[in-house]
Structure formats: structure tokens, C-alpha cells
Design a protein around this motif. Structure first.
Motif, mmCIF file in Angstrom:
data_model
loop_
_atom_site.group_PDB
_atom_site.id
_atom_site.type_symbol
_atom_site.label_atom_id
_atom_site.label_comp_id
_atom_site.label_asym_id
_atom_site.label_seq_id
_atom_site.Cartn_x
_atom_site.Cartn_y
_atom_site.Cartn_z
ATOM 1 N N TYR A 199 0.855 -1.171 0.000
ATOM 2 C CA TYR A 199 0.000 0.000 0.000
ATOM 3 C C TYR A 199 0.893 1.224 0.000
ATOM 4 O O TYR A 199 2.060 1.147 0.363
ATOM 5 C CB TYR A 199 -0.912 0.014 1.224
ATOM 6 C CG TYR A 199 -2.108 -0.900 1.108
ATOM 7 C CD1 TYR A 199 -1.959 -2.281 1.123
ATOM 8 C CD2 TYR A 199 -3.398 -0.372 0.995
ATOM 9 C CE1 TYR A 199 -3.052 -3.118 1.004
ATOM 10 C CE2 TYR A 199 -4.498 -1.204 0.892
ATOM 11 C CZ TYR A 199 -4.320 -2.565 0.892
ATOM 12 O OH TYR A 199 -5.412 -3.392 0.782
ATOM 13 N N GLN A 231 0.973 5.620 0.915
ATOM 14 C CA GLN A 231 0.300 6.697 1.647
ATOM 15 C C GLN A 231 1.052 7.998 1.452
ATOM 16 O O GLN A 231 2.250 8.084 1.770
ATOM 17 C CB GLN A 231 0.186 6.372 3.131
ATOM 18 C CG GLN A 231 -0.670 7.356 3.891
ATOM 19 C CD GLN A 231 -1.006 6.870 5.293
ATOM 20 O OE1 GLN A 231 -0.305 6.031 5.854
ATOM 21 N NE2 GLN A 231 -2.097 7.368 5.847
ATOM 22 N N ARG A 242 -4.279 5.618 3.238
ATOM 23 C CA ARG A 242 -3.459 4.574 2.649
ATOM 24 C C ARG A 242 -4.208 3.970 1.465
ATOM 25 O O ARG A 242 -5.393 3.705 1.548
ATOM 26 C CB ARG A 242 -3.139 3.523 3.704
ATOM 27 C CG ARG A 242 -1.950 2.671 3.428
ATOM 28 C CD ARG A 242 -1.535 1.904 4.671
ATOM 29 N NE ARG A 242 -0.980 2.772 5.694
ATOM 30 C CZ ARG A 242 -0.426 2.333 6.827
ATOM 31 N NH1 ARG A 242 -0.380 1.011 7.049
ATOM 32 N NH2 ARG A 242 0.038 3.166 7.710
ATOM 33 N N TYR A 302 3.990 0.783 2.325
ATOM 34 C CA TYR A 302 3.850 -0.147 3.437
ATOM 35 C C TYR A 302 3.585 -1.544 2.889
ATOM 36 O O TYR A 302 2.756 -1.712 1.983
ATOM 37 C CB TYR A 302 2.677 0.248 4.328
ATOM 38 C CG TYR A 302 2.842 1.565 5.035
ATOM 39 C CD1 TYR A 302 2.441 2.751 4.446
ATOM 40 C CD2 TYR A 302 3.396 1.612 6.321
ATOM 41 C CE1 TYR A 302 2.594 3.962 5.097
ATOM 42 C CE2 TYR A 302 3.543 2.828 6.989
ATOM 43 C CZ TYR A 302 3.143 3.996 6.368
ATOM 44 O OH TYR A 302 3.292 5.190 7.019
ATOM 45 N N GLY A 308 6.887 0.972 7.006
ATOM 46 C CA GLY A 308 6.860 1.906 5.887
ATOM 47 C C GLY A 308 8.251 2.273 5.416
ATOM 48 O O GLY A 308 9.200 2.333 6.203
#
Length: 121
Positions: A37, A39, A45, A94, A114
Motif C-alpha cells: 500500500y 500513503q 493509505r 507499506y 513503511g
């Protein structure tokens, strides 16, 4: 305890490539889906890519044709090969994994800390 540790982020020129890695460690019986993911600051996210234990993949439209997700089940590791990076790919990535710690437990989702990717124009 289960930990996901990411590596491979950094600074790259727009158009360049990077490969992210994420390794799961700790008490692990089985890992199902693994994914990535992203962000951006002040935003939610967002899904980037996912890969099943058997290797089936799915991507966000924004990265199709540019990013490739893969995994090494023997190493409990998922990779994200990123190519043709754009300035808008400058976000924190992430990794996540659905992990069953013992055969008696259900699967649960775990997240890494992350890793920052910056694509400069």
C-alpha cells in the motif's frame, strides 16, 4: 510476535527504478496474501498491489505495467519492482501480509513500518 521489515526505499530520478523488499519474521505458521500500500502525507493509505500464496497478482490501475509484485515463500518475503517512476509515486510504501501464527489461530493482517520512495523530477 510477528514483524514485517521493509527495505529498498530511497531517492531516484523520475523514470528510474527501485525494488522494495519486505520480510516477515517471528512465529509464523502460514502466510496467505502479501501486498503493498502507499500513503501520501495527509491522505489515506491506498492499495498498490497484492499477491496470493500461489502467485496470483492484482494491481492498482495507476501502477499497472510499471510495477511488478513477486514473492519468495521460502523466505517469507514479498518484493515490489518499481519502474518508470513518476514524481507522484513519491509516497511512503507499506507492506502487509495475512499471517497465521499457529494452526490453531486465525489469519491476521500485519503491517510494516513503511519505507519512503522519492522520485525527483
Amino acid at each position: 510476535q510477528v514483524q514485517l521489515v521493509e527495505s529498498g526505499g530511497g531517492l531516484v530520478q523520475a523514470g528510474g527504478s527501485l525494488r522494495l523488499s519486505c520480510t516477515a519474521s517471528g512465529v509464523i505458521f502460514e502466510i496467505n496474501n502479501m501486498g503493498w500500500y502507499s500513503q501520501a502525507p495527509g491522505k489515506q493509505r491506498e492499495f498498490v498491489a497484492v499477491i496470493s500464496r500461489g502467485g496470483a497478482t492484482r494491481y492498482a490501475d495507476s501502477v499497472k505495467g510499471r510495477f511488478t509484485i513477486s514473492r519468495d515463500n521460502a523466505k517469507n518475503t514479498v518484493y515490489l519492482q518499481m519502474a518508470s517512476l513518476k514524481p507522484e509515486d513519491t509516497v511512503v510504501y507499506y507492506c502487509t501480509a495475512s499471517i497465521q501464527r499457529t494452526y490453531r489461530e486465525s489469519f491476521a493482517d500485519y503491517w510494516g513500518q513503511g519505507t519512503q520512495v522519492t522520485a525527483s523530477s
